[in-house]
Write an enzyme that holds these catalytic residues in place. Structure first.
Site, PDB file in Angstrom:
ATOM      1  N   GLU A  49       0.829  -1.207   0.000  1.00 54.25           N
ATOM      2  CA  GLU A  49       0.000   0.000   0.000  1.00 54.25           C
ATOM      3  C   GLU A  49       0.867   1.262   0.000  1.00 54.25           C
ATOM      4  O   GLU A  49       0.525   2.260  -0.630  1.00 54.25           O
ATOM      5  CB  GLU A  49      -0.971   0.002   1.184  1.00 54.25           C
ATOM      6  CG  GLU A  49      -2.111  -0.984   1.039  1.00 54.25           C
ATOM      7  CD  GLU A  49      -2.998  -0.696  -0.163  1.00 54.25           C
ATOM      8  OE1 GLU A  49      -3.040   0.447  -0.638  1.00 54.25           O
ATOM      9  OE2 GLU A  49      -3.648  -1.649  -0.650  1.00 54.25           O
ATOM     10  N   TYR A 132      -6.494   6.696   3.973  1.00 53.37           N
ATOM     11  CA  TYR A 132      -6.716   5.620   3.005  1.00 53.37           C
ATOM     12  C   TYR A 132      -5.902   4.375   3.349  1.00 53.37           C
ATOM     13  O   TYR A 132      -6.417   3.255   3.393  1.00 53.37           O
ATOM     14  CB  TYR A 132      -6.360   6.074   1.569  1.00 53.37           C
ATOM     15  CG  TYR A 132      -6.183   4.865   0.695  1.00 53.37           C
ATOM     16  CD1 TYR A 132      -7.285   4.142   0.283  1.00 53.37           C
ATOM     17  CD2 TYR A 132      -4.903   4.383   0.387  1.00 53.37           C
ATOM     18  CE1 TYR A 132      -7.148   2.967  -0.431  1.00 53.37           C
ATOM     19  CE2 TYR A 132      -4.746   3.218  -0.332  1.00 53.37           C
ATOM     20  CZ  TYR A 132      -5.872   2.506  -0.739  1.00 53.37           C
ATOM     21  OH  TYR A 132      -5.720   1.337  -1.429  1.00 53.37           O
ATOM     22  N   ASP A 150      -9.477   4.400  -2.748  1.00 53.21           N
ATOM     23  CA  ASP A 150      -8.399   4.949  -3.582  1.00 53.21           C
ATOM     24  C   ASP A 150      -9.019   5.511  -4.871  1.00 53.21           C
ATOM     25  O   ASP A 150     -10.248   5.580  -4.999  1.00 53.21           O
ATOM     26  CB  ASP A 150      -7.334   3.875  -3.880  1.00 53.21           C
ATOM     27  CG  ASP A 150      -7.876   2.737  -4.733  1.00 53.21           C
ATOM     28  OD1 ASP A 150      -9.086   2.751  -5.069  1.00 53.21           O
ATOM     29  OD2 ASP A 150      -7.102   1.831  -5.078  1.00 53.21           O
TER      30      ASP A 150
END
Ligand code: SF4
Length: 364
Positions: A49, A132, A150
């Protein structure tokens, strides 16, 4: 009659099974992703990520396994010197991420015994983990019911609910709507399914609605708006900044490099010294006054160009030979054959290649 996304949202249990069934058949195979039935590795989830922030899946794919082979665990990453991590990050760009990654690994070891916290709030408190990333890691690694929104998911949600308000102002609303779709089970699979759906079916241009598992819920498609969503505020043009880099060479062939300040753009990275980068061009005469070492500077032909998120950069290069005795303001002399060991960001590699290219051509 088909339910709208809004109707589906009233009953998240109606929407999610369509997405999850599709995911079970069409999920992307990615290096960081657990195989079906396997438990996800939180380290790999978190690392992927961070790498995927501002970098494409294709680019990260080439780096991921190499990085994990070098730093196989959070503890290994925490114990490595920062320079080694920055060096391994070369090519991914946005080096603040690597610095935060390293700081985060150290915090996880110091504060959490080397184990990533398993909640959104716990993750959010760590360096480099924003809203996020915390939601994505919590959902994928730990099965938390959190909406990982996202760019791909924003697009899917904007189309499903026909949200016409432009980004970025629409972000909170898209996030709120995404939360209404969350299922009670398989939170990690659902998060990845929406990402995959956005990446492979609900694509920015020409969405493949005919293949979409949730087309019956899609208000954007029903209204004929899908391809125009999400809307975006008109972008302002990137300005161009200019500067002059100093390619200082000693008689033994070493070149002068220095470390950039810890804070700010390319923080802590190694660079060829340069003047400030600003919109107004700086003259060679003015630049020489900022030179890091005494030398007779000569401007090399050509310009090095690089584009950052917020501006274009044009760097001229002044080359100078020193007698090796002059004192430098800051920096280290590095032999040419050891340049590849330095944590040079892409823009600085361009400067190095430019200077070496000019030197090679002038010898012919
Ligand atoms: Fe996207 Fe089309 Fe599916 Fe709507 S129906 S979510 S626009 S792919």
């Amino acid at each position: 009659m088909s339910p709208t996304a809004a109707e589906a949202a009233a009953d998240g249990a109606t929407f999610a099974p369509h997405v999850l069934r599709w995911y079970d058949r069409h999920r992307r195979v990615l290096p960081w992703r657990a195989k079906p039935g396997d438990a996800p590795d939180p380290y790999r989830v978190w690392l992927s990520e961070i790498m995927l922030q501002q970098t494409t899946v294709a680019t990260v794919g080439a780096y991921f396994d190499r990085f994990v082979a070098r730093f196989p665990s959070i503890a290994a990453l925490a114990n490595a010197p920062l320079d080694e991590v920055l060096h391994a990050w070369q090519g991914l760009g946005y080096y603040a991420r690597a610095r935060n990654l390293h700081a985060c690994a150290r915090d996880v070891v110091t504060l959490h015994g080397g184990i990533l916290p398993d909640s959104v709030d716990g993750l959010r408190a760590l360096p480099g983990i924003g809203a996020y990333t915390a939601a994505a890691v919590a959902a994928i690694a730990f099965g938390c019911k959190s909406a990982a929104v996202d760019g791909n998911v924003e697009r899917v949600v904007a189309r499903l609910f026909a949200v016409e308000a432009p980004l970025p102002a629409a972000k909170p609303e898209l996030r709120r709507l995404a939360e209404t779709l969350l299922p009670d089970r398989r939170a990690g699979d659902f998060a990845q399914a929406l990402m995959d759906l956005g990446a492979t079916v609900c694509t920015p241009r020409a969405p493949k609605c005919i293949l979409c598992p949730v087309q019956a819920f899609c208000r954007g498609r029903a209204l004929g708006l899908a391809e125009t969503l999400p809307r975006r505020r008109a972008r302002t043009a990137r300005p161009t900044r200019r500067g002059i880099a100093f390619w200082a060479v000693r008689p033994d062939g070493s070149v002068l490099l220095r470390r950039r300040p810890e804070q700010g753009l390319l923080g802590g990275m190694i660079e060829v010294p340069s003047t400030e980068w600003r919109e107004q061009a700086i003259s060679d005469v003015a630049a020489r006054k900022q030179a890091p070492v005494r030398a007779s500077w000569v401007r090399l032909p050509g310009t090095v160009r690089h584009t950052f998120t917020h501006f274009h950069l044009e760097l001229a290069v002044l080359a100078g030979e020193t007698d090796g005795k002059a004192k430098t303001v800051t920096g280290d002399w590095v032999p040419l054959d050891r340049l590849s060991e330095q944590a040079l960001p892409t823009v600085m590699k361009k400067v190095v290649n430019h200077a070496l290219g000019v030197a090679r051509r002038s010898r012919r």
